[in-house]
Design an enzyme around this catalytic site. Sequence first.
Site, short mmCIF file in Angstrom:
data_model
loop_
_atom_site.label_atom_id
_atom_site.label_comp_id
_atom_site.label_asym_id
_atom_site.label_seq_id
_atom_site.Cartn_x
_atom_site.Cartn_y
_atom_site.Cartn_z
N ASP A 64 0.54 -1.02 -0.09
CA ASP A 64 0.22 0.24 -0.58
C ASP A 64 0.38 1.46 0.01
O ASP A 64 1.99 1.15 0.24
CB ASP A 64 -0.65 0.01 1.61
CG ASP A 64 -0.67 -0.64 2.11
OD1 ASP A 64 0.75 -0.48 2.24
OD2 ASP A 64 -1.09 -0.99 3.33
N ASP A 66 1.46 4.61 1.71
CA ASP A 66 1.50 5.78 2.79
C ASP A 66 1.29 7.66 2.74
O ASP A 66 3.19 7.60 1.72
CB ASP A 66 2.06 5.31 4.16
CG ASP A 66 0.78 4.34 4.35
OD1 ASP A 66 0.22 4.31 4.38
OD2 ASP A 66 2.00 3.44 4.70
N ASP A 146 11.53 3.54 12.70
CA ASP A 146 11.37 2.01 13.49
C ASP A 146 13.05 2.00 12.14
O ASP A 146 14.28 1.88 12.30
CB ASP A 146 10.95 0.66 13.25
CG ASP A 146 9.59 0.47 12.22
OD1 ASP A 146 10.07 1.07 11.06
OD2 ASP A 146 9.53 -0.28 12.21
P1 ATP Z 1 4.73 -3.54 5.01
O1 ATP Z 1 4.39 -3.70 3.46
O2 ATP Z 1 4.58 -4.64 5.71
O3 ATP Z 1 3.16 -3.37 5.32
P2 ATP Z 1 5.54 -1.21 5.83
O4 ATP Z 1 6.56 -0.12 5.98
O5 ATP Z 1 3.94 0.37 5.15
O6 ATP Z 1 5.12 -2.53 5.68
P3 ATP Z 1 3.62 -0.56 8.04
O7 ATP Z 1 3.60 -1.53 9.41
O8 ATP Z 1 2.93 -0.73 6.72
O9 ATP Z 1 4.68 -1.14 7.41
O10 ATP Z 1 4.26 0.91 8.94
C1 ATP Z 1 4.09 1.44 7.50
C2 ATP Z 1 5.98 2.63 8.47
O11 ATP Z 1 5.31 3.17 9.96
C3 ATP Z 1 7.01 2.13 8.62
O12 ATP Z 1 7.48 2.16 7.33
C4 ATP Z 1 7.63 2.28 9.37
O13 ATP Z 1 8.23 3.77 8.92
C5 ATP Z 1 6.90 3.34 10.38
N1 ATP Z 1 6.48 2.57 11.90
C6 ATP Z 1 5.22 1.89 11.70
N2 ATP Z 1 5.89 0.47 13.21
C7 ATP Z 1 6.09 1.62 13.70
C8 ATP Z 1 7.01 1.25 14.98
N3 ATP Z 1 6.54 0.12 15.77
N4 ATP Z 1 7.64 1.78 14.70
C9 ATP Z 1 8.44 2.82 13.93
N5 ATP Z 1 8.25 3.50 13.05
C10 ATP Z 1 6.71 2.46 12.26
MG MG Z 2 2.64 -0.77 5.12
#
Ligand code: ATP
Ligand code: MG
Length: 447
Positions: A64, A66, A146
């Site tokens: 997705d 963001d 993170d």
């Molecule tokens: P995916 O493709 O699996 O969704 P993602 O990186 O988009 O991976 P998400 O859980 O959707 O992961 O989170 C979006 C963003 O928010 C992450 O890329 C990170 O920058 C931030 N984020 C999410 N969870 C945390 C956390 N627990 N601590 C710090 N930053 C976080």
């Molecule tokens: Mg994501």
Amino acid sequence: MTEQELDDLRARIRVIPREEHRISRKDISDNALKVLYRLKNAGFEAYLVGGGVRDLSLGREPKDFDVVTDARPEDVRDLFRNCRLIGRRFRLAHVHFGREIIEVATFRALHDPESVDAEGDVEMEDGRILRDNVYGSVEEDAFRRDFTINSLYYNIADFSVVDFANGLDDLDEGRVRLIGDPATRYREDPVRMLRAARFAAKLGFRIDADTGAPIPEMAGLLDHIPQARLFDEIMKLFMAGVATETYAILRRYGLFSHLFPQADEALDGDKGEVWDVFILRALENTDRRVNEGKPVTPAFLFAALLWPSVSERAEEFAQDTEVSPAQALQEAMAEVVERQLERVAIPKRFSIPMREIMLLQSRLERFRGKRARRLLGHPRFRAAYDFLLIRAAAGDAPQELADTWTRMQDADGTGEADGAAAAEAPRRRKRRRRRGKSGRASPETPE
Ligand code: ATP
Ligand code: MG
């Protein structure tokens, strides 16, 4: 974060111009682009961030997109008709385009992990600090994230990528690395330990030495994470098509025992090797289905992760008391599931079929003849049969038993037999029925 730390981080920020990175507008969803442009044209900063930028940089398809901006949620709502604000304190804007939702967050400054991923109504203990600090600058927003690979920002103003923490180098080298001091970042949010394992498995990366080192001794912090959040995280860990790799990493870092303590005990016990194979087979099965685009149910996954302890406990019950095997299984299951729920909130829509899959094992072991054939029509038969196949492959059930059920379905035409075999079914069924009557061991104890 101290001023000094912030300065150190600032010194490493790099801006990569359009010609020097691989993110192209044609790979970004039209809806995400629409949101970015409209924010920009209204005079706001707007970036694509997180997994979307990471995955595009790797040439992978993002799950997705963001968006982050300096526009306040109310501003975003005013710009988009199809927009809803979610959450009470940490308001996020969801812009709806049919089934696609583009999440728009305002830059934040705090290390407030709970608020990061759109959960909405998250309360912090200290509301005052929160109100003072909730919004921030783009760099504060970046440092609160993170991992370095999750802190890449695609700027719609000039199509550059802003790399706040050497994330691109880590992407090149296949490294999962936390921003800042790892122990501190895990204390702020222990779920980051699971996220490290998740991204390592998903991307085929290794966890950087400094990022991995504190995990085994800090893994216990997961015990205080709300059960519902752990359930969500377990879904992401095990339902993404890389469950076997994830499982290996979770075990290696001592994380698995905090998610499934009873399974971990069974894995350390006498039958440990059988259970290890059993769990691996179940995870392989899930991965294969996910990767083939077939539906998978978390019920099967949870059944597999709980079965080792359920099965061992049932054996103990059956020895100690006068109960039937079916009752022993029932009681063992109740006990094991209850303990698991203290850790992970499994929603009823999954825990009910999960229980059925396990309970059906005792019927698969005992039913013969007419009752067996009736079982073929049970809504959970197929899952329970797949489960039995995995048990047999791991040495937890006789292969003969699994084969019997395979033949039974062929004969009944309910299995995955091809057309020819299915056409033959009536004749074969007759023959089997006769054999059934001539007295195989068939203790048909009712449940
Ligand atoms: P995916 O493709 O699996 O969704 P993602 O990186 O988009 O991976 P998400 O859980 O959707 O992961 O989170 C979006 C963003 O928010 C992450 O890329 C990170 O920058 C931030 N984020 C999410 N969870 C945390 C956390 N627990 N601590 C710090 N930053 C976080
Ligand atoms: Mg994501």
